[in-house]
Design a protein around this motif. Structure first.
Motif, PDB file in Angstrom:
ATOM      1  N   TRP A  13      18.421  17.570  67.778  1.00  0.00           N
ATOM      2  CA  TRP A  13      17.155  18.168  68.191  1.00  0.00           C
ATOM      3  C   TRP A  13      16.024  17.217  67.839  1.00  0.00           C
ATOM      4  CZ3 TRP A  13      13.542  18.971  64.375  1.00  0.00           C
ATOM      5  CH2 TRP A  13      14.023  19.011  63.074  1.00  0.00           C
ATOM      6  N   ILE A  14      14.916  17.390  68.532  1.00  0.00           N
ATOM      7  CA  ILE A  14      13.731  16.576  68.275  1.00  0.00           C
ATOM      8  C   ILE A  14      12.490  17.391  68.638  1.00  0.00           C
ATOM      9  CG2 ILE A  14      13.731  15.528  70.564  1.00  0.00           C
ATOM     10  CD1 ILE A  14      12.805  12.907  69.243  1.00  0.00           C
ATOM     11  N   VAL A  15      11.422  17.163  67.902  1.00  0.00           N
ATOM     12  CA  VAL A  15      10.107  17.707  68.238  1.00  0.00           C
ATOM     13  C   VAL A  15       9.245  16.521  68.620  1.00  0.00           C
ATOM     14  CG1 VAL A  15       8.072  18.951  67.420  1.00  0.00           C
ATOM     15  CG2 VAL A  15      10.340  19.603  66.584  1.00  0.00           C
ATOM     16  N   VAL A  16       8.723  16.525  69.843  1.00  0.00           N
ATOM     17  CA  VAL A  16       7.869  15.445  70.327  1.00  0.00           C
ATOM     18  C   VAL A  16       6.457  15.994  70.452  1.00  0.00           C
ATOM     19  CG1 VAL A  16       7.459  13.791  72.179  1.00  0.00           C
ATOM     20  CG2 VAL A  16       9.804  14.463  71.611  1.00  0.00           C
ATOM     21  N   ARG A  41      23.551  16.844  77.457  1.00  0.00           N
ATOM     22  CA  ARG A  41      23.387  18.131  78.129  1.00  0.00           C
ATOM     23  C   ARG A  41      22.319  18.893  77.357  1.00  0.00           C
ATOM     24  NH1 ARG A  41      26.917  23.276  77.830  1.00  0.00           N
ATOM     25  NH2 ARG A  41      27.811  22.105  76.123  1.00  0.00           N
ATOM     26  N   VAL A  42      21.243  19.249  78.031  1.00  0.00           N
ATOM     27  CA  VAL A  42      20.156  19.985  77.375  1.00  0.00           C
ATOM     28  C   VAL A  42      20.644  21.390  77.063  1.00  0.00           C
ATOM     29  CG1 VAL A  42      17.824  20.902  77.638  1.00  0.00           C
ATOM     30  CG2 VAL A  42      18.365  18.607  78.479  1.00  0.00           C
ATOM     31  N   LEU A  43      20.524  21.772  75.789  1.00  0.00           N
ATOM     32  CA  LEU A  43      20.935  23.107  75.353  1.00  0.00           C
ATOM     33  C   LEU A  43      19.753  24.040  75.181  1.00  0.00           C
ATOM     34  CD1 LEU A  43      23.626  22.171  72.686  1.00  0.00           C
ATOM     35  CD2 LEU A  43      23.979  22.797  75.087  1.00  0.00           C
ATOM     36  N   ASP A  44      18.614  23.487  74.805  1.00  0.00           N
ATOM     37  CA  ASP A  44      17.419  24.314  74.644  1.00  0.00           C
ATOM     38  C   ASP A  44      16.200  23.431  74.826  1.00  0.00           C
ATOM     39  OD1 ASP A  44      15.826  26.530  74.184  1.00  0.00           O
ATOM     40  OD2 ASP A  44      16.676  26.991  72.231  1.00  0.00           O
ATOM     41  N   ALA A  77      17.957  27.380  84.089  1.00  0.00           N
ATOM     42  CA  ALA A  77      18.951  28.458  84.162  1.00  0.00           C
ATOM     43  C   ALA A  77      20.166  28.189  83.288  1.00  0.00           C
ATOM     44  CB  ALA A  77      19.396  28.665  85.606  1.00  0.00           C
ATOM     45  N   GLU A  78      20.414  26.909  82.950  1.00  0.00           N
ATOM     46  CA  GLU A  78      21.595  26.552  82.167  1.00  0.00           C
ATOM     47  C   GLU A  78      21.322  26.463  80.679  1.00  0.00           C
ATOM     48  OE1 GLU A  78      23.091  22.939  83.839  1.00  0.00           O
ATOM     49  OE2 GLU A  78      22.905  23.709  85.873  1.00  0.00           O
ATOM     50  N   ILE A  79      20.082  26.648  80.272  1.00  0.00           N
ATOM     51  CA  ILE A  79      19.718  26.483  78.870  1.00  0.00           C
ATOM     52  C   ILE A  79      20.267  27.634  78.035  1.00  0.00           C
ATOM     53  CG2 ILE A  79      17.750  26.487  77.297  1.00  0.00           C
ATOM     54  CD1 ILE A  79      16.288  24.742  79.279  1.00  0.00           C
ATOM     55  N   ALA A  80      20.813  27.286  76.878  1.00  0.00           N
ATOM     56  CA  ALA A  80      21.475  28.262  76.025  1.00  0.00           C
ATOM     57  C   ALA A  80      20.527  28.977  75.074  1.00  0.00           C
ATOM     58  CB  ALA A  80      22.566  27.564  75.203  1.00  0.00           C
ATOM     59  N   MET A  81      19.350  28.442  74.866  1.00  0.00           N
ATOM     60  CA  MET A  81      18.375  29.025  73.944  1.00  0.00           C
ATOM     61  C   MET A  81      18.989  29.196  72.547  1.00  0.00           C
ATOM     62  SD  MET A  81      16.441  31.550  76.647  1.00  0.00           S
ATOM     63  CE  MET A  81      15.428  32.290  75.417  1.00  0.00           C
ATOM     64  N   VAL A  82      19.251  28.068  71.900  1.00  0.00           N
ATOM     65  CA  VAL A  82      19.874  28.079  70.583  1.00  0.00           C
ATOM     66  C   VAL A  82      18.872  28.195  69.448  1.00  0.00           C
ATOM     67  CG1 VAL A  82      21.905  26.809  71.360  1.00  0.00           C
ATOM     68  CG2 VAL A  82      19.957  25.549  70.463  1.00  0.00           C
ATOM     69  N   LEU A  83      17.598  28.026  69.733  1.00  0.00           N
ATOM     70  CA  LEU A  83      16.578  28.121  68.693  1.00  0.00           C
ATOM     71  C   LEU A  83      16.221  29.579  68.428  1.00  0.00           C
ATOM     72  CD1 LEU A  83      14.186  25.285  69.884  1.00  0.00           C
ATOM     73  CD2 LEU A  83      15.749  25.204  67.931  1.00  0.00           C
ATOM     74  N   SER A  84      16.168  29.932  67.154  1.00  0.00           N
ATOM     75  CA  SER A  84      15.760  31.286  66.779  1.00  0.00           C
ATOM     76  C   SER A  84      14.244  31.330  66.637  1.00  0.00           C
ATOM     77  CB  SER A  84      16.401  31.680  65.446  1.00  0.00           C
ATOM     78  OG  SER A  84      15.818  30.928  64.381  1.00  0.00           O
ATOM     79  N   GLU A  85      13.719  32.528  66.522  1.00  0.00           N
ATOM     80  CA  GLU A  85      12.276  32.681  66.319  1.00  0.00           C
ATOM     81  C   GLU A  85      11.843  31.993  65.025  1.00  0.00           C
ATOM     82  OE1 GLU A  85       9.040  36.265  65.779  1.00  0.00           O
ATOM     83  OE2 GLU A  85      10.822  36.650  66.989  1.00  0.00           O
ATOM     84  N   ASP A  87      13.328  29.360  63.676  1.00  0.00           N
ATOM     85  CA  ASP A  87      13.354  27.919  63.957  1.00  0.00           C
ATOM     86  C   ASP A  87      12.035  27.481  64.586  1.00  0.00           C
ATOM     87  OD1 ASP A  87      16.024  27.665  63.112  1.00  0.00           O
ATOM     88  OD2 ASP A  87      16.800  27.982  65.146  1.00  0.00           O
ATOM     89  N   VAL A  88      11.573  28.254  65.554  1.00  0.00           N
ATOM     90  CA  VAL A  88      10.329  27.929  66.254  1.00  0.00           C
ATOM     91  C   VAL A  88       9.165  27.913  65.267  1.00  0.00           C
ATOM     92  CG1 VAL A  88       8.687  28.691  68.025  1.00  0.00           C
ATOM     93  CG2 VAL A  88      11.157  28.794  68.463  1.00  0.00           C
ATOM     94  N   MET A  89       9.094  28.905  64.407  1.00  0.00           N
ATOM     95  CA  MET A  89       8.011  28.956  63.420  1.00  0.00           C
ATOM     96  C   MET A  89       8.077  27.756  62.476  1.00  0.00           C
ATOM     97  SD  MET A  89       6.379  31.489  64.507  1.00  0.00           S
ATOM     98  CE  MET A  89       5.130  31.553  63.271  1.00  0.00           C
ATOM     99  N   ASP A  90       9.290  27.427  62.016  1.00  0.00           N
ATOM    100  CA  ASP A  90       9.455  26.287  61.103  1.00  0.00           C
ATOM    101  C   ASP A  90       9.075  24.972  61.781  1.00  0.00           C
ATOM    102  OD1 ASP A  90      10.345  28.090  59.190  1.00  0.00           O
ATOM    103  OD2 ASP A  90      12.471  27.582  59.463  1.00  0.00           O
ATOM    104  N   LEU A  91       9.531  24.783  63.024  1.00  0.00           N
ATOM    105  CA  LEU A  91       9.213  23.555  63.747  1.00  0.00           C
ATOM    106  C   LEU A  91       7.725  23.472  64.072  1.00  0.00           C
ATOM    107  CD1 LEU A  91      12.286  23.406  66.138  1.00  0.00           C
ATOM    108  CD2 LEU A  91      11.868  22.004  64.107  1.00  0.00           C
ATOM    109  N   GLY A  92       7.100  24.618  64.277  1.00  0.00           N
ATOM    110  CA  GLY A  92       5.670  24.649  64.539  1.00  0.00           C
ATOM    111  C   GLY A  92       4.844  24.088  63.393  1.00  0.00           C
TER     112      GLY A  92
END
Length: 148
Positions: A13-16, A41-44, A77-85, A87-92
């Motif tokens: 994963w990466i945050v750009v 392969r993009v997962l999220d 449509a193929e994205i698995a959405m592996v990040l939890s809420e 995870d999003v807050m932490d990455l933010g």
């Protein structure tokens, strides 16, 4: 999304960050090329904006204009959405106020055959790492200065 665990490659994963919220989709063709060649392969894929007051807004590709993300929505449509809420807050927390960011989670499909071979041989990965490009450049520059 169905996953053949026998052929699953390592996931990264990466945050750009885009200071000043200047995201424009220029990375989409390069990412698409990597996918088209079967290397990843993009997962999220998630987009975030941190407002000047520090509050965070998260968006899916369908929430944004093409001028902001280009062709990054091509596999939505193929994205698995592996990040939890969480995870999003932490990455933010890594994003500066007034900036936007893309969070990308991808499978390194090029490495899947090696991973499968390791698992079939009874092995398992016990450590992994990544060296940032900036660190490599700094090391190369230091080597050049020592050589002068």
């Amino acid at each position: 999304m169905t996953v053949d665990t026998d052929q699953l490659g390592p996931v990264d994963w990466i945050v750009v960050e885009f200071p000043g919220s200047q995201m424009n989709g220029e990375i989409a063709p390069v990412l698409g090329d990597l996918e088209d060649r079967g290397l990843i392969r993009v997962l999220d894929l998630l987009f975030m904006k941190k407002l000047a007051d520090g509050s965070l807004e998260a968006f899916e590709a369908s929430d944004l204009e093409d001028s902001e993300i280009g062709d990054l929505r091509r596999n939505e449509a193929e994205i698995a959405m592996v990040l939890s809420e969480q995870d999003v807050m932490d990455l933010g927390e890594t994003i500066e106020p007034g900036s936007s960011a893309a969070v990308l989670v991808w499978e390194n499909t090029w490495a899947a055959p090696f991973g499968a071979a390791v698992r079939h041989a009874g092995g398992q990965a016990v450590a992994s790492g990544r060296i940032p490009v900036q660190a490599l450049l700094a090391a190369a520059e230091a080597d050049e200065e020592e050589g002068d």
